[in-house]
Design an enzyme around this catalytic site. Sequence first.
Site, mmCIF file in Angstrom:
data_model
loop_
_atom_site.group_PDB
_atom_site.id
_atom_site.type_symbol
_atom_site.label_atom_id
_atom_site.label_comp_id
_atom_site.label_asym_id
_atom_site.label_seq_id
_atom_site.Cartn_x
_atom_site.Cartn_y
_atom_site.Cartn_z
ATOM 1 N N ASP A 137 9.574 2.824 1.252
ATOM 2 C CA ASP A 137 8.446 3.586 1.759
ATOM 3 C C ASP A 137 8.431 3.428 3.279
ATOM 4 O OD1 ASP A 137 5.938 4.328 2.715
ATOM 5 O OD2 ASP A 137 4.870 3.635 0.931
ATOM 6 N N LYS A 168 3.370 10.747 7.853
ATOM 7 C CA LYS A 168 2.759 10.325 9.111
ATOM 8 C C LYS A 168 3.418 10.951 10.340
ATOM 9 C CE LYS A 168 0.414 6.136 7.557
ATOM 10 N NZ LYS A 168 -0.956 6.574 7.832
ATOM 11 N N PHE A 179 0.863 -1.178 0.000
ATOM 12 C CA PHE A 179 0.000 0.000 0.000
ATOM 13 C C PHE A 179 0.898 1.226 0.000
ATOM 14 C CE2 PHE A 179 -2.352 3.504 1.818
ATOM 15 C CZ PHE A 179 -3.565 3.431 1.152
#
Length: 429
Positions: A245, A275, A159
Site C-alpha cells: 500500500d 493521494k 490503515f
Amino acid sequence: MSEQSTAPEQGAPSAQGAPSEPGAATSGTGIADRYREAMIPVFGTPQRVLVRGEGVHVWDDEGRQYLDLLGGIAVNALGHGHPALVSAITKQAETLAHVSNVFASAPQVELAEKLLRLADAPDGSGVFFANSGAEANEAAFKIARRTGRPRIIALENAFHGRTLGALALTHKEAYRAPFAPLPGGVEWLPAGDVEALRTALAPGDVAAVFAEPIQGEAGVRPLGADYLRALRELTREAGTLLVLDEIQTGIGRTGRWFAHQGVPGVVPDVMTLAKGLGGGFPIGAAIAFGPEVRGLLTAGQHGTTFGGNPLGAATALAVLGTIEEEGLLEHVRATGEALVRGIDALEDPRILGVRGEGLLRGVMLAEPLAPQVLQAALEAGFIINAPEPTTLRLAPPLIITAEELGTFVAALPALLDRAAQLAGAEEGN
C-alpha cells in the site's frame, strides 16, 4: 474554535498578501455554521474554513495565511494552483472529461503505461484505476480473494481505508467495531516480527500480505529495509501475494517514485496508489505485477464508473510529468534531510527525533502534546497533523523549499511552549 491574532508568531508566514480577489476573503463567511447544519459529522468540527491556496500557502475566510505542511495529507504533491495542473485540467475538460469504461481514452492508457514504467513492472502487468486509496485497496482485496486461499494478513497499526474491504484490513478496533461483521479471513501480525510472519505463512493458505512501507496513520513508522526484504522473500516462498500500500508513500513522497524502490530486490505483486497521484484530483490505482497476477481479475469481476476518466488521468499525467521535469525526487530527498538536520540542531529535549523518509516525516515528542502543538501551530500559521499523541506528521507539497520548512523548525520550540500552556489550561478546566 479558538480565537487567534492575525499577527503571525515567530517563524510563521505573514498574513500580508492574503487574497484580495472578489469573494476570496468572504466566501467562507458562515461556512462553519452551515457545515455543522448540512454535513454528516464524521470529520468533527473543521479546524478552519479555507478559501484559497497558492503554492505552499493557503488562506482562511478571515484572511489568515498558513504554510501548508500537510498537503491535504500527502495529496497536494505540487501544492495549490500549480500551473501544470490548472492547464491540464482546463485543456482536458474542454476536450473530453468523462466517458464510461465501455470506452478507452488516450489519457487513461498513457497514464497506465507511465505508471508501469515508473514501477519497473514486468511485461504483462496491468493497472486498474479507481477514485481513491480505499477503492484501490478494495481492488487488491478482490485480487487476493481470487487466489482461492482463505487467509489474508495485515500488520498491526495498519490503515488501509474505510470502505468495508479496506476497513477489514485496518487494524484499529475502534474503526472496525461499529461496522461488524466485516469481510472475514483477515488477521494481523506485529510489524517487524519476521518469525511471526514465517509461522503465519507456513501452512501455505495465505492469499496475500498487505503492508505499508511506512505506516503513516500509525505515526510515520517505517517498516525498515530488513523487514521489507523478509516480506518479499517469505511471501514468494509461500506463493503468497505481497500487496504494498503506497497510497501515502508513493508518487515521490519519500524521494523515490515508490518507497519500496529504496530496498533493492523488493518488488510487490500488487501496489496500490492514490493521494499524490492526482495532486488533489481524486484518482487511485491498483497495479498488478506480471501476467499471472493481472489475470486474477477478469471481465465483469470488478468495475468503477469514474475510475480512469480522461480528466483524472490527464491530471495525474501532469503531476508525474512535473515531478520529472522539475527534478522533484532529488529535491524531496534534499529538503527532507534538511528538515531533519534542522530539528536535530534544536537539541530540544522535548523532541526525541524524526522518523520517516523524504517529505513524509514524524516528529517524535517526549510528552503526549501533539494535539496541543497542532492547535498552537494553527495559531502561528502552520498546518500540521497529529496522528497520535506523541507524533507530529509533516507531509508538505513536494515543491516546498528548505527555507520554507526552516520557518517551522525555527518556530517549533515556541510551539511546544504554547502547547504546554494549552495542556495546562485543559487540565485546569
